[in-house]
Write a protein that holds these residues in place. Structure first.
Motif, PDB file in Angstrom:
ATOM      1  N   UNK A 238       0.739  -1.254  -0.022  1.00 51.36           N
ATOM      2  CA  UNK A 238       0.000  -0.109  -0.007  1.00 51.36           C
ATOM      3  C   UNK A 238       0.842   1.326   0.141  1.00 51.36           C
ATOM      4  N   UNK A 239      -0.011   2.450  -0.177  1.00 45.35           N
ATOM      5  CA  UNK A 239       1.020   3.750  -0.115  1.00 45.35           C
ATOM      6  C   UNK A 239      -0.017   4.605   0.325  1.00 45.35           C
ATOM      7  N   UNK A 294      -8.193  10.943  -0.226  1.00 44.65           N
ATOM      8  CA  UNK A 294      -9.359   9.626   0.047  1.00 44.65           C
ATOM      9  C   UNK A 294      -9.871   9.165  -0.752  1.00 44.65           C
ATOM     10  N   UNK A 295      -9.639   7.605  -0.807  1.00 43.20           N
ATOM     11  CA  UNK A 295      -9.998   6.922  -2.035  1.00 43.20           C
ATOM     12  C   UNK A 295     -11.758   6.838  -2.197  1.00 43.20           C
ATOM     13  N   UNK A 296     -12.636   6.940  -0.931  1.00 45.88           N
ATOM     14  CA  UNK A 296     -14.037   6.706  -1.051  1.00 45.88           C
ATOM     15  C   UNK A 296     -14.254   8.322  -1.715  1.00 45.88           C
ATOM     16  N   UNK A 361      -7.511   2.980  -6.625  1.00 45.37           N
ATOM     17  CA  UNK A 361      -8.496   3.484  -5.514  1.00 45.37           C
ATOM     18  C   UNK A 361      -9.501   2.110  -5.025  1.00 45.37           C
ATOM     19  N   UNK A 362      -9.908   1.378  -6.085  1.00 40.14           N
ATOM     20  CA  UNK A 362     -10.541   0.292  -5.769  1.00 40.14           C
ATOM     21  C   UNK A 362     -10.438  -0.820  -6.728  1.00 40.14           C
ATOM     22  N   UNK A 374      -7.399   1.588   5.264  1.00 35.95           N
ATOM     23  CA  UNK A 374      -8.492   2.867   5.541  1.00 35.95           C
ATOM     24  C   UNK A 374      -8.445   3.412   4.134  1.00 35.95           C
ATOM     25  N   UNK A 375      -9.609   4.527   3.926  1.00 32.28           N
ATOM     26  CA  UNK A 375      -9.600   4.770   2.795  1.00 32.28           C
ATOM     27  C   UNK A 375      -8.350   5.769   2.323  1.00 32.28           C
ATOM     28  N   UNK A 376      -7.279   5.984   2.990  1.00 32.55           N
ATOM     29  CA  UNK A 376      -6.258   6.719   2.595  1.00 32.55           C
ATOM     30  C   UNK A 376      -5.170   6.137   2.406  1.00 32.55           C
TER      31      UNK A 376
END
Length: 549
Positions: A238-239, A294-296, A361-362, A374-376
């Protein structure tokens, strides 16, 4: 005569000397002292006996002492030898540990996965596989021709249609966005099984990624687990993406490291800090009260932008566009009036520096099972390099090589097994990773079309070994042998290998289900292939006809 006279004289002299009359004092007491002499002789004998016993005892004590000394010397010698032996084992252990450390460093530089490339190594792998018999070459050829090639003929037309529509949709998206305050969207790229020519199961779904960037004067600063930033072990792969101003030093201003005078002011901080309200970061799709993307929020923005773009161009098309899956935000579906539909995934990504590695993102649904911290936290995708590697290797393989055929057959069998027992932790991405490892390990001539059966066995045995060890390493991360022609970032080659099976080490229920599903697939493999094989004249040939890549 003189000799005889001498003898007579000697006899007379002896008689005179020994006669008691001539020497009365000396010989008169002999009879009286006999008992005393005998007594003294006994005492002397007893004294000599005692002395003899004492001497024997001393000799015995000396011998015992000598034996004790010799035994002590032997024990000391053995102890010395044991100490030398122990020192030797200690030194040998240190050498072994040193070799292990050197091997570990070499392991991190490229020997990240023991693929068991030799035939004798592969022969000892896979306990469950030993009882499995693959269909013969003729049956496999017929199965591949009728069941797989017969269903993949229209993939090229579908890719062309989806790409053309996606380009039009993104162009409309750019027109509805605020060029001064909104994200800048670039052209999309096709990745995954549809663009690597091994997709076999319907419905066919094209996976497209869309890079985007922040508006000026902002930029993205990417942080990864292998770039020296602090990331826990469970966040490998992740990053995070920090949104910064282009004129901002993300590593910190020099005034933070230098003591300025009381009458001195940092002009940079006096300007930047006063113009950084939290709402500004939220407008740039950052997590609340942070500078991290934020990916969301990105997916919400992207869905709204796509909806506006479609409303602008919908009059040009004779079909409807909708979001097809709630748990996969980038999943879109084109639905024609005839009832037919085409599905594709359009997923926003962020480019890592100047490479073709992207923060995604997803993930598309069922492509890779993973729980995002987390979403970050954004997962890195190497899909562009994976596609390039397959294309690069394909140029060196024999005509009609069987590498794609192997992946197609295993993907088909895995899909059928999932339809029978439900999805497990094993995914098509794991199957592709196994193929990438074997493509690098096996010489090109081993992928000739007539060796399809042997390579299928290799993939299944290798996969079972990985399941037993709970280790399947990512092909690119930690692989120092990636071809230089790909231009792969060196930071990921030198990183510690990433185990794709690591999430299953603690989740024993999912791991057990995955292993059981794999073993059942092995048992059902021959039956499934025979069931879907149509006996035809092709069943008496050994070759496999393939579409050009």
């Amino acid at each position: 005569m003189p000799v005889g006279l001498f003898r007579v004289c000697l006899l007379v002299i002896t008689a005179i000397v020994n006669h008691p009359l001539f020497f009365p004092k000396e010989n008169g007491t002999v009879p009286e002292n006999t008992e005393e002499i005998i007594q003294k002789m006994k005492e002397r004998e007893e004294s000599l006996r005692l002395e003899q016993l004492r001497l024997e005892q001393e000799i015995a004590d000396q011998e015992a002492t000598q034996k004790a000394l010799e035994k002590a010397a032997v024990v000391a010698e053995e102890s010395k030898e044991e100490k030398v032996r122990w020192d030797m084992w200690t030194a040998l252990s240190m050498v072994i540990f040193l070799l292990i450390e050197l091997w570990r460093q070499d392991f991190q530089e490229g020997n990240w996965q023991d693929i068991g490339g030799e035939e004798d190594d592969m022969a000892v792998l896979g306990k469950a596989f030993k009882g499995v018999t693959l269909p013969n070459k003729a049956v496999l050829a017929s199965f591949y021709e009728k069941r797989i090639l017969g269903t993949t003929g229209d993939m090229a037309r579908m890719r062309e249609m989806v790409e053309g529509f996606a380009d039009d949709l993104l162009e409309a998206l750019r027109s509805v966005c605020n060029r001064d305050a909104d994200m800048e969207v670039e052209d999309c790229m096709g990745v995954g099984s549809m663009y690597e020519n091994w997709r076999v199961r319907k419905p066919f779904v094209c996976d497209l990624i869309v890079p985007f960037a922040p508006p000026e004067p902002y930029c993205f600063h990417c942080q990864t687990w292998c770039s020296g930033d602090s990331f826990p072990p469970d966040e490998q792969g992740y990053g995070t993406i920090k949104v910064c101003r282009a004129d901002e030093d993300v590593t910190g201003c020099i005034c933070d490291k230098t003591k300025l005078g009381e009458d001195m002011l940092c002009l940079l901080h006096s300007q930047v800090s006063s113009t950084r309200p939290s709402s500004e970061m939220e407008d740039l799709l950052c997590f609340k009260n942070t500078q991290y993307l934020d990916a969301d929020q990105v997916m919400k923005w992207f869905q709204i932008a796509v909806t506006k773009a479609w409303n602008r161009i919908s009059h040009k098309y004779e079909f409807d566009l909708s979001f097809s899956l709630l748990d996969s935000p980038g999943a879109l579906k084109i639905k024609f009036k005839s009832g037919k539909s085409i599905a594709f995934n359009l997923t926003p990504v962020v480019q890592y520096e100047n490479s073709d590695v992207y923060f995604i993102s997803h993930f598309p649904r069922n492509s890779l099972a993973t729980d995002v911290p987390s979403s970050t936290h954004w997962f890195l995708t190497f899909a562009v390099y994976e596609r390039r590697f397959i294309q690069l290797v394909s140029k060196t393989l024999p005509a009609n090589a069987c590498h794609v055929s192997c992946l197609q057959i295993l993907s088909f069998l895995h899909g059928k097994q999932c339809s029978l027992t439900g999805p497990s932790g094993l995914t098509n991405y794991h199957l592709k990773t196994v193929l990438l490892h074997l493509l690098q390990a096996r010489p090109s001539q081993d992928w000739a079309p007539e060796k399809l059966e042997a390579r299928l066995q290799d993939m299944l045995k290798f996969l079972e070994k990985c399941l037993q060890e709970k280790k399947l390493y990512h092909f690119f991360i930690g692989n120092g042998k990636v071809p230089a022609e790909l231009g792969f970032p060196i930071i990921f080659q030198r990183a510690e290998p990433l185990n794709l099976f690591r999430p299953f080490v603690l989740r024993r229920d999912i791991y057990r289900k995955m292993v059981d599903a794999f073993h059942e697939m092995l048992r059902n493999m021959s039956a499934l292939i025979n069931e879907y094989t149509v006996h035809s004249p092709l069943a008496h040939t050994n070759g496999i006809r393939k579409e050009p890549l």
